[in-house]
Design a protein around this motif. Sequence first.
Motif, PDB file in Angstrom:
ATOM      1  N   ARG A   1       0.819  -1.272  -0.007  1.00  0.00           N
ATOM      2  CA  ARG A   1       0.102  -0.057   0.152  1.00  0.00           C
ATOM      3  C   ARG A   1       0.744   1.263   0.056  1.00  0.00           C
ATOM      4  O   ARG A   1       0.543   2.268  -0.691  1.00  0.00           O
ATOM      5  CB  ARG A   1      -0.939   0.079   1.304  1.00  0.00           C
ATOM      6  CG  ARG A   1      -2.108   1.161   1.258  1.00  0.00           C
ATOM      7  CD  ARG A   1      -2.831   0.838   2.328  1.00  0.00           C
ATOM      8  NE  ARG A   1      -3.365   2.250   2.473  1.00  0.00           N
ATOM      9  CZ  ARG A   1      -3.844   2.764   3.919  1.00  0.00           C
ATOM     10  NH1 ARG A   1      -3.956   1.974   4.595  1.00  0.00           N
ATOM     11  NH2 ARG A   1      -4.374   3.948   3.694  1.00  0.00           N
TER      12      ARG A   1
ATOM     13  N   GLN B   1      -1.640   4.711  -6.391  1.00  0.00           N
ATOM     14  CA  GLN B   1      -2.718   4.591  -5.540  1.00  0.00           C
ATOM     15  C   GLN B   1      -2.743   6.057  -4.676  1.00  0.00           C
ATOM     16  O   GLN B   1      -1.685   6.567  -4.422  1.00  0.00           O
ATOM     17  CB  GLN B   1      -2.614   3.491  -4.386  1.00  0.00           C
ATOM     18  CG  GLN B   1      -3.326   2.116  -4.824  1.00  0.00           C
ATOM     19  CD  GLN B   1      -3.388   1.155  -3.972  1.00  0.00           C
ATOM     20  OE1 GLN B   1      -2.988   1.506  -2.704  1.00  0.00           O
ATOM     21  NE2 GLN B   1      -3.722  -0.097  -4.364  1.00  0.00           N
TER      22      GLN B   1
ATOM     23  N   GLY C   1      -6.057   4.224  -0.815  1.00  0.00           N
ATOM     24  CA  GLY C   1      -6.036   3.003  -1.503  1.00  0.00           C
ATOM     25  C   GLY C   1      -6.668   2.971  -2.886  1.00  0.00           C
ATOM     26  O   GLY C   1      -6.545   2.027  -3.565  1.00  0.00           O
ATOM     27  N   SER C   2      -7.450   4.022  -3.150  1.00  0.00           N
ATOM     28  CA  SER C   2      -8.028   4.113  -4.257  1.00  0.00           C
ATOM     29  C   SER C   2      -6.985   4.418  -5.208  1.00  0.00           C
ATOM     30  O   SER C   2      -6.077   4.960  -5.317  1.00  0.00           O
ATOM     31  CB  SER C   2      -9.218   5.116  -4.277  1.00  0.00           C
ATOM     32  OG  SER C   2      -8.713   6.451  -4.065  1.00  0.00           O
ATOM     33  N   PRO C   3      -7.292   3.854  -6.719  1.00  0.00           N
ATOM     34  CA  PRO C   3      -6.509   4.041  -7.807  1.00  0.00           C
ATOM     35  C   PRO C   3      -5.990   5.386  -8.257  1.00  0.00           C
ATOM     36  O   PRO C   3      -6.942   6.095  -8.098  1.00  0.00           O
ATOM     37  CB  PRO C   3      -7.231   3.268  -9.023  1.00  0.00           C
ATOM     38  CG  PRO C   3      -8.298   2.523  -8.310  1.00  0.00           C
ATOM     39  CD  PRO C   3      -8.683   3.172  -7.010  1.00  0.00           C
TER      40      PRO C   3
ATOM     41  N   TYR D   1       1.154   3.983  -3.053  1.00  0.00           N
ATOM     42  CA  TYR D   1       1.031   5.322  -2.754  1.00  0.00           C
ATOM     43  C   TYR D   1       2.359   6.175  -3.394  1.00  0.00           C
ATOM     44  O   TYR D   1       2.192   7.236  -3.933  1.00  0.00           O
ATOM     45  CB  TYR D   1       0.958   5.698  -1.309  1.00  0.00           C
ATOM     46  CG  TYR D   1       0.807   7.124  -1.061  1.00  0.00           C
ATOM     47  CD1 TYR D   1      -0.451   7.942  -1.195  1.00  0.00           C
ATOM     48  CD2 TYR D   1       1.964   7.876  -0.490  1.00  0.00           C
ATOM     49  CE1 TYR D   1      -0.384   9.306  -1.338  1.00  0.00           C
ATOM     50  CE2 TYR D   1       1.830   9.294  -0.356  1.00  0.00           C
ATOM     51  CZ  TYR D   1       0.691   9.931  -0.669  1.00  0.00           C
ATOM     52  OH  TYR D   1       0.772  11.331  -0.512  1.00  0.00           O
TER      53      TYR D   1
END
Lengths: 380, 380
Positions: free
Chosen positions: A68, A77, A81-83, A72
């Motif tokens: 994660r 991301q 955590g969203s694309p 980032y």
Amino acid sequence: MAEFMTETEERSSGVLRPGTAEEPREQTGDTGGPLDAQEAAVQLERTRALVDPELRAAVESLPAAMRRIGLYHFGWQHADGSPAEGNAGKAIRPALVLAAAAALGGPAARTAAVRAAAAVELVHNFTLVHDDVMDRDSTRRHRPTVWTVFGDTDAILAGNALQALALRLLAEDPHPASAPAAARLAACVVELCEGQHADTRLEQRAPEAVTLEEVLAMAEAKTGALLGCACALGALYAGAGEEEVAALDGFGRQAGLAFQLIDDVIGIWGDPRHTGKPAGADLAARKKSLPVVAALTSGTPAAAELAALYGKPYPGQEAAAGEIARTALAVERAGGRDWAQAEAADRMARAMQELARAVPDPEAAGGLLALAEFVTRRTS
Amino acid sequence: MAEFMTETEERSSGVLRPGTAEEPREQTGDTGGPLDAQEAAVQLERTRALVDPELRAAVESLPAAMRRIGLYHFGWQHADGSPAEGNAGKAIRPALVLAAAAALGGPAARTAAVRAAAAVELVHNFTLVHDDVMDRDSTRRHRPTVWTVFGDTDAILAGNALQALALRLLAEDPHPASAPAAARLAACVVELCEGQHADTRLEQRAPEAVTLEEVLAMAEAKTGALLGCACALGALYAGAGEEEVAALDGFGRQAGLAFQLIDDVIGIWGDPRHTGKPAGADLAARKKSLPVVAALTSGTPAAAELAALYGKPYPGQEAAAGEIARTALAVERAGGRDWAQAEAADRMARAMQELARAVPDPEAAGGLLALAEFVTRRTS
């Protein structure tokens, strides 16, 4: 000089392209031009297309928490955590790996070196994540730095994981060059650490106690080493001999120093619209950048004036404009700007000599030359 | 559980030797004894003799600043740079590398694996230097930790350099196992990072929100992984096949979990004369160690009492003795101590099964068995 060279690089959005209204300053003056800039842009785009899938697959292979943070940091991301679209920097180091491989071994070597290019980019990004923690820098590639989002501990751990990932990629690569490449990349990491150590120490010392020789050595370790290593890895993947590998390492190092010198000039006199930082931010932070140390050690009356200005803390934003302008003028009058530009030209000339040793055919050397020109000719 | 297992290990000076007045508790109960302890002590001494020169040469090869910090951390220099006698820990991980190599490949494999053993020890020490920064631990092996002497930045950099050095040693090793060994060691570093991340996160959560499964998974990543990797690397250097390598990895992981369980028991009920820490220091720090989480999740009346105690901050040294004793008693009454000892015995049994799969000949397996017994039978 506490700024890692790449901070301005990664910040800057004003990449020189042919047809742009702004002309580059003639800093190195003897080679290249708009065609090189175009060639470099093509190479960088091509590098991203070749290396990004390898890089992303490597980061995706990390366990949940490290993955994660890695996703980032590379801009794939958002913090939640969203694309995201991705903004992983300009890929200058992987482009050097591929260009060096192609220069000495043609397209097949370029293709073979993709994993090594990803490994170099992982090492570069590991140092960025850690340097931001150490320097308390809060913005990178126009986004909050990893430590500001995930905390110091996770930033340190994610950096460690990226280093390990880089060396795992090479260890898993069946290419015969992978072991010497891994040894070289690991040795480079050690040099980067020593360079970052030297940088933080120099920043703690009194301005008048720092010599130009020290700052140049630090810049070579912190900036030149990984650019040299990138070129050397490309040469190894082309099956080059020791002398060619050493010459390409030298090429990358000298080009890296030229880059740092120009980056420092931009850090003082660059256009804030392009650098993304307030004008003279390096001066406000009292950074012992190369032009500043050259000025301080010049023995001129302006050097004494500059030392007095650097001896006082930054007066704050209200009084800033006048103070920064005076400081910049003192650096210039003490010869810091001219010295940095002449030194950059000299380093580029040395880089060209090393390149000619390793790749005598100018056509084969064209890709590396274009990249070196690109990194030392930015206007922002 | 914020304590890395090795902290008690490295702190403790009461190594069990035959003829010592204190007898080990019969925690695992089914194998080993004083002869194993003697065998383990011999192996550890022999490992130091074989691996230390390689390790020291590697650290000496670092550039000046990183070298100085490395030599300090390993106890070969005082903080001022003057020579010291050296106190580099017990060398359990390199001993496992050499014992695994010998078990599957005899003395020649043991000799061939010395560099890999040094690499594993470098990785272990890189994590110690970084964990001390993150956990703000000020003492390691009875000396001030690196960050307290050199600062956070240099501790992070030196840790990074030690990781790079480990992977450089393997990359420069011409042995055919060096590349798969490097890939495995690098993957292990990633797992250690994820484990340390999980540890710091668990410590930030409310005691009642933490499950035993989570703490066991964390302990396997943080503690079991490197012991497993050490055994797997030894197997690789013996030319073992995939199944044997996997079985020895499993052996090390299970023994590592047994070790962590016993270490946590010692962290609560250990004798301060041996642990070098005040009695119940882990309880005072409200650590979510394995016996504590087992107690908290036991559903007993003592669990509720323990949750109430853990919910309050430590009352400070004056009120400490009574509070610590009550907390330890609650963990015990909630079954935390019995569970940890039974679980350690179970993990050791699993370790023995893995060992028998990889090394069916009990005589050949003797060295590894003795080391596993040693790490899980300490009285301090």
